[in-house]
Motif scaffolding. Sequence first.
Motif, PDB file in Angstrom:
ATOM      1  N   LEU B 213      49.333  44.382  36.155  1.00 21.99           N
ATOM      2  CA  LEU B 213      49.988  43.421  35.257  1.00 21.99           C
ATOM      3  C   LEU B 213      50.869  42.452  36.051  1.00 21.99           C
ATOM      4  N   HIS B 214      51.528  42.974  37.084  1.00 20.71           N
ATOM      5  CA  HIS B 214      52.292  42.058  37.950  1.00 20.71           C
ATOM      6  C   HIS B 214      51.383  40.933  38.449  1.00 20.71           C
ATOM      7  N   ASN B 215      50.170  41.331  38.845  1.00 26.76           N
ATOM      8  CA  ASN B 215      49.236  40.341  39.360  1.00 26.76           C
ATOM      9  C   ASN B 215      48.830  39.339  38.284  1.00 26.76           C
ATOM     10  N   LEU B 216      48.569  39.848  37.084  1.00 25.84           N
ATOM     11  CA  LEU B 216      48.176  38.938  36.012  1.00 25.84           C
ATOM     12  C   LEU B 216      49.286  37.945  35.699  1.00 25.84           C
ATOM     13  N   VAL B 217      50.518  38.444  35.727  1.00 25.53           N
ATOM     14  CA  VAL B 217      51.649  37.546  35.468  1.00 25.53           C
ATOM     15  C   VAL B 217      51.703  36.457  36.538  1.00 25.53           C
ATOM     16  N   MET B 218      51.453  36.850  37.769  1.00 24.65           N
ATOM     17  CA  MET B 218      51.448  35.841  38.838  1.00 24.65           C
ATOM     18  C   MET B 218      50.379  34.790  38.584  1.00 24.65           C
ATOM     19  N   VAL B 219      49.199  35.264  38.196  1.00 25.70           N
ATOM     20  CA  VAL B 219      48.110  34.316  37.950  1.00 25.70           C
ATOM     21  C   VAL B 219      48.497  33.365  36.829  1.00 25.70           C
ATOM     22  N   LYS B 220      49.055  33.935  35.770  1.00 23.59           N
ATOM     23  CA  LYS B 220      49.443  33.104  34.625  1.00 23.59           C
ATOM     24  C   LYS B 220      50.510  32.086  35.040  1.00 23.59           C
ATOM     25  N   GLU B 221      51.481  32.547  35.804  1.00 21.99           N
ATOM     26  CA  GLU B 221      52.588  31.647  36.146  1.00 21.99           C
ATOM     27  C   GLU B 221      52.167  30.585  37.159  1.00 21.99           C
ATOM     28  N   VAL B 222      51.305  30.972  38.098  1.00 19.49           N
ATOM     29  CA  VAL B 222      50.966  30.023  39.152  1.00 19.49           C
ATOM     30  C   VAL B 222      49.786  29.135  38.747  1.00 19.49           C
ATOM     31  N   LEU B 223      48.777  29.728  38.126  1.00 18.28           N
ATOM     32  CA  LEU B 223      47.561  28.968  37.854  1.00 18.28           C
ATOM     33  C   LEU B 223      47.395  28.615  36.382  1.00 18.28           C
ATOM     34  N   GLY B 224      47.950  29.418  35.508  1.00 20.30           N
ATOM     35  CA  GLY B 224      47.820  29.131  34.083  1.00 20.30           C
ATOM     36  C   GLY B 224      46.779  30.003  33.403  1.00 20.30           C
ATOM     37  N   ASP B 225      46.742  29.899  32.078  1.00 21.83           N
ATOM     38  CA  ASP B 225      45.903  30.779  31.273  1.00 21.83           C
ATOM     39  C   ASP B 225      44.404  30.628  31.545  1.00 21.83           C
ATOM     40  N   GLN B 226      43.998  29.440  31.999  1.00 27.35           N
ATOM     41  CA  GLN B 226      42.547  29.247  32.170  1.00 27.35           C
ATOM     42  C   GLN B 226      41.965  30.142  33.267  1.00 27.35           C
ATOM     43  N   TRP B 227      42.822  30.666  34.120  1.00 26.10           N
ATOM     44  CA  TRP B 227      42.318  31.584  35.152  1.00 26.10           C
ATOM     45  C   TRP B 227      42.234  33.037  34.661  1.00 26.10           C
ATOM     46  N   LEU B 228      42.735  33.262  33.443  1.00 28.86           N
ATOM     47  CA  LEU B 228      42.817  34.651  32.969  1.00 28.86           C
ATOM     48  C   LEU B 228      41.502  35.126  32.358  1.00 28.86           C
ATOM     49  N   SER B 229      40.457  35.131  33.158  1.00 31.58           N
ATOM     50  CA  SER B 229      39.209  35.745  32.712  1.00 31.58           C
ATOM     51  C   SER B 229      38.490  36.218  33.967  1.00 31.58           C
ATOM     52  N   ASN B 230      37.500  37.087  33.765  1.00 29.39           N
ATOM     53  CA  ASN B 230      36.871  37.648  34.965  1.00 29.39           C
ATOM     54  C   ASN B 230      35.963  36.657  35.675  1.00 29.39           C
ATOM     55  N   GLU B 231      35.870  35.476  35.108  1.00 25.92           N
ATOM     56  CA  GLU B 231      35.130  34.458  35.826  1.00 25.92           C
ATOM     57  C   GLU B 231      35.967  33.942  36.999  1.00 25.92           C
ATOM     58  N   TRP B 232      37.285  34.040  36.861  1.00 25.09           N
ATOM     59  CA  TRP B 232      38.168  33.447  37.869  1.00 25.09           C
ATOM     60  C   TRP B 232      39.132  34.436  38.502  1.00 25.09           C
ATOM     61  N   PHE B 233      39.173  35.615  37.959  1.00 24.05           N
ATOM     62  CA  PHE B 233      40.101  36.579  38.550  1.00 24.05           C
ATOM     63  C   PHE B 233      39.518  37.978  38.473  1.00 24.05           C
ATOM     64  N   ARG B 234      39.585  38.694  39.587  1.00 22.02           N
ATOM     65  CA  ARG B 234      39.055  40.059  39.654  1.00 22.02           C
ATOM     66  C   ARG B 234      40.044  40.947  40.390  1.00 22.02           C
ATOM     67  N   PHE B 235      39.944  42.211  40.064  1.00 19.89           N
ATOM     68  CA  PHE B 235      40.640  43.214  40.858  1.00 19.89           C
ATOM     69  C   PHE B 235      39.601  44.034  41.602  1.00 19.89           C
ATOM     70  N   GLY B 236      39.742  44.171  42.914  1.00 19.69           N
ATOM     71  CA  GLY B 236      38.881  45.085  43.631  1.00 19.69           C
ATOM     72  C   GLY B 236      39.573  46.431  43.657  1.00 19.69           C
ATOM     73  N   ALA B 237      38.992  47.422  42.981  1.00 18.56           N
ATOM     74  CA  ALA B 237      39.722  48.687  42.882  1.00 18.56           C
ATOM     75  C   ALA B 237      38.770  49.819  42.589  1.00 18.56           C
ATOM     76  N   SER B 238      39.140  51.002  43.062  1.00 18.74           N
ATOM     77  CA  SER B 238      38.317  52.162  42.756  1.00 18.74           C
ATOM     78  C   SER B 238      39.002  53.069  41.740  1.00 18.74           C
ATOM     79  N   SER B 239      40.334  53.106  41.756  1.00 23.43           N
ATOM     80  CA  SER B 239      40.993  54.072  40.860  1.00 23.43           C
ATOM     81  C   SER B 239      41.856  53.407  39.793  1.00 23.43           C
ATOM     82  N   LEU B 240      41.840  52.070  39.752  1.00 20.02           N
ATOM     83  CA  LEU B 240      42.687  51.377  38.776  1.00 20.02           C
ATOM     84  C   LEU B 240      42.247  51.617  37.337  1.00 20.02           C
ATOM     85  N   ALA B 241      40.927  51.657  37.134  1.00 19.07           N
ATOM     86  CA  ALA B 241      40.418  51.687  35.757  1.00 19.07           C
ATOM     87  C   ALA B 241      41.008  52.840  34.952  1.00 19.07           C
ATOM     88  N   ASN B 242      41.007  54.029  35.547  1.00 12.52           N
ATOM     89  CA  ASN B 242      41.498  55.176  34.785  1.00 12.52           C
ATOM     90  C   ASN B 242      42.990  55.084  34.479  1.00 12.52           C
TER      91      ASN B 242
END
Lengths: 489, 265, 294
Positions: B213-242
């Motif tokens: 969520l910290h990361n999403l807030v950064m994206v929202k604050e720096v780039l804006g809402d249009q980046w808030l989709s998986n077309e423009w933002f991804r998390f590379g993670a193995s254990s985050l989902a759970n």
Amino acid sequence: MAKKTTKKSNETGWDYAPSLESIGHIDLKESYDLFIDGKWVKPSSGKYFETINPANEKVLAKVAHANEEDVDRAVKAARKAYDTVWSKMPASERAKYIFRIARLMQERARELSVIETLDAGKSIRESRDIDVPLACNHFFYYAGWADKLEYAFPNRDFEPLGVAGQIIPWNFPLLMAAWKIAPALAAGNTVVLKPAETTPLTALKLAEIIELSGLPPGVVNIVTGFGDTGAAIVEHPEVNKVAFTGSTAVGKHIQRAVAGTDKKVTLELGGKSSNIIFEDAPIDQAVEGIINGIFFNQGHVCCAGSRLFVQESVAELVVRKLKQRMDSLYVGDPLDKNTDIGAINSKEQLEVINKYIKIGIEEGAEMYQPNCELPDKGYFCRPTLFSNVAQSNVIAQEEIFGPVLTIQTFRTVDEVIQKANNSPYGLAAGVWTDKGSRIFNLTSKLRAGVVWANTYNKFDPASPFGGYKESGFGREGGLHGLRAYVKLK
Amino acid sequence: MQGLKMVLNMIDLTTLEGKDTPGKVKQMCYKAQHLHDSYPGLPTVAAVCVYPSMVGVARKELRSNTVKIASVSTAFPSGQAPMSVKLEDTRFAVSEGADEIDMVISRGKFLAGEYNFVFDEIAAIKEACGKARLKVILETGELSTLDNVRRASDIAIHAGADFIKTSTGKIQPAATMQVTYTMLMAIRDHYDRTGIMIGMKPAGGISTSKLALHNLVMVKEVLGDQWLSNEWFRFGASSLANDVLMQIMKTETGVYQSPDYFSMD
Amino acid sequence: MTRLQVLKTYKIFIGGQFPRTESGRYYSLKGKDGFDIANVCLSSRKDARNAVVAARKAFGSWSERSAFNRGQIVYRIAEMLEGRRSQFIEELQLMGLNAANAAKEVDATVDRIVFYAGWCDKYQQIVSSVNPVASSHFNFSVAEPTGVVGIVAPEESPLLGLVSLLIPAIAGGNTVVLLASEKYPLSAVTLAEVIHSSDVPGGVVNVLTGTAGELMPPLASHLDVNAMTSAGLSKDMASAMHVQAADNVKRVFNYPAMDWSKASSQGLSMIEDLQEIKTTWHPIENIGGATSSY
């Protein structure tokens, strides 16, 4: 609760839920008396005044209004405590009392933060992360000096001054109380302190902590009131030292009032500090620094970087990025952890700020404000930027003490040094450049008490703070802060 | 809640181990499409991220097209291989059915100041990608300064990256907030200049909902809402989902969760 | 039936853990009536080696902490020690002090730690300087901790003595291997427990019990130890220490035996002795005619 954080109204998408700091754990009384000689006493006039929350205009508590008679009692208590206890105590024991106060403050830090935010309107993020920890740290730092004064003034005869009368402003209520009380006690003085009339509560909570700490009665006395209360302290014949933080106008008045007495004075007054951005500066960092420099604490900062100087070659870029950054600032409920800019401290101050904004527009400067909603109640002001400004503009000369930035451009190093120094004030300055040698060029030529290089609005108990010229004299903080509270022979 | 679901939908569920097998990849692919079936209405993850040799397996398992297949290439994670090998690596992954390619830059060359080499390499891989979107991994943990991170971001963006990505996950520190912030700034400046959107993928070390969520807030604050989709933002993670699933269930039920109740694949 | 008391095992302290000596050896500490008080670890040179490794590992982050933070932590040691006041008094009595002296010793120890806690963020302001060199340079000198310090605890003042050497070393950002006094090991070990519970990172303080005769040489000759301090060592021991220390030019301070309860046994010099001075030259851009004479 309605949506508390406001942003550009035309924006859709992901919104943050309000994240309000709880006020359930704070302990505020309906009414506060004066803290004199270790006891809570009623004001002799019987008069109380209200202190309100500037974010919603609701009354928080009633507070005693001390008159001359009350101040006299406080000064006499301080004198007695000085003569009979405080000056007789081994310095290492004095140190332990101050350490104890620091620890008790740390333990109650969150409560102090919430009350500070309620009473002063500053964002909880700031009071929680900056004001209150710094205040605790000041006590902690100066505690250690109490038994090391012979190292601070080697080969010098020194003694405490006696009773220190201290008057503090409303912009950093608890922090200013700490800046005043901690070095005074460490150096062996006793204290009569008056907090500002719009923000007395944390000083009164500090009085409760001091009471709890077992500090001998009379060593610290807290009297609340208005200008007349402050005047009574300044003019009291048994006060040996006057320490004042506030406006330059009142500072001058105090300097005149103590003329002809032996009172030692330190003044920490206004400013119109320059923040200078060179073309080789790390621009994104500089933008953050500019924002922090002027919008920190709603711009109610004596050292606010209110005069921005940008080298012409990067001016357009910096202004564009500044506006973009301002768009993402949250103005709103100070208790909301999302809030960047809280409430203006009082109605009067909001009027002052609005007056200057009007002057700026009339002077023909170009204004920019983000299009954010403001709460219906309370005193709020949008972050404001004026570009196309010259040294000759009133808004570039006078202290506004609000979230209002003026931007001027410059071409050469020489030019910006001259312009930055071209002010009756000299409190602080910021310099942004990648070149170390340039930083030191500017730090040696700027006539200001604090120069921040590639940073702004940094404070630390170990670092002295204070101004040149009409920004006052004397230093608070650090080793130099002790000097204000001793007589050197 | 909206944020948490968004996080789930932005995850590139990843397995990049020497010991990966078709069995392991199959299980992960199932998980990618069935995050927590007992709670309906959850999105799938954005993609699975595997080695080129496993792309074929993943292609077979992911029948629907909602979950994309990302493959690392260019001699991941070190990138220490000749150009021909890197190109072949990339082409192979694409031919096996990868929708996205996560390449690594040559950090050694970058640190030696051979920026043109780095640029040309990215451009060549971009060409080899064909229709696949290219994510360029800077491996910021090896670049040592934020100035370098910024410079590498700019090079990658100009050379044709569709996404810039922080890390391989093999080097610490990985996706710290400072690094991600610096890269987001590069993306924003590029957008301000050209109007072209570039995606961002922090990877490595983001294993809790809070960090995500910290990361999403950064994206929202720096780039804006249009980046808030998986077309423009991804998390590379193995254990985050759970962890995100646990938070969603906690929000839903008001009760703190145990990992025992969430499948591990 | 009377309850059987559970006895405490006194162990050494290395890297934030309490192991027994790797040698497995012990010596038994006798009370004044001749009874065994405790089996104390008789540490070996390998324990000393392990302790130095732990101290070196801890040095980077400890020395880089803010001075203020070190001050908070050192003050915390004082708080925790005050909280165990009666335990220390009891142990000091076991080791032969009378009740009144034991209490005095503990109180003075707490106050001494507070004294040095206050120094953490202040000594720099006293010992550093800005130097007015003639060229266009900003030139300044600051103190930095010397590194890993070996300390041989004095044989007087079982608690106050060792604290008086230990605390100024860590207050200044050094990490320490402390050899407890052979005669008074108990309060050294209990002090280690206090330090362990005071947010002092593991490895900053390491405590070995045993004999100085066996443990001092491997420390004094260790090439990864930067300084040795002690007080009132015998002439032979002191001179041996100096000779061994010369191999890597260690800073060596064998303070005279002193009355640790006196204020004169504390001071800035105890910190300063374990600091290096670093001078930095930085150019000042010197162009154009603008002056500050505005």
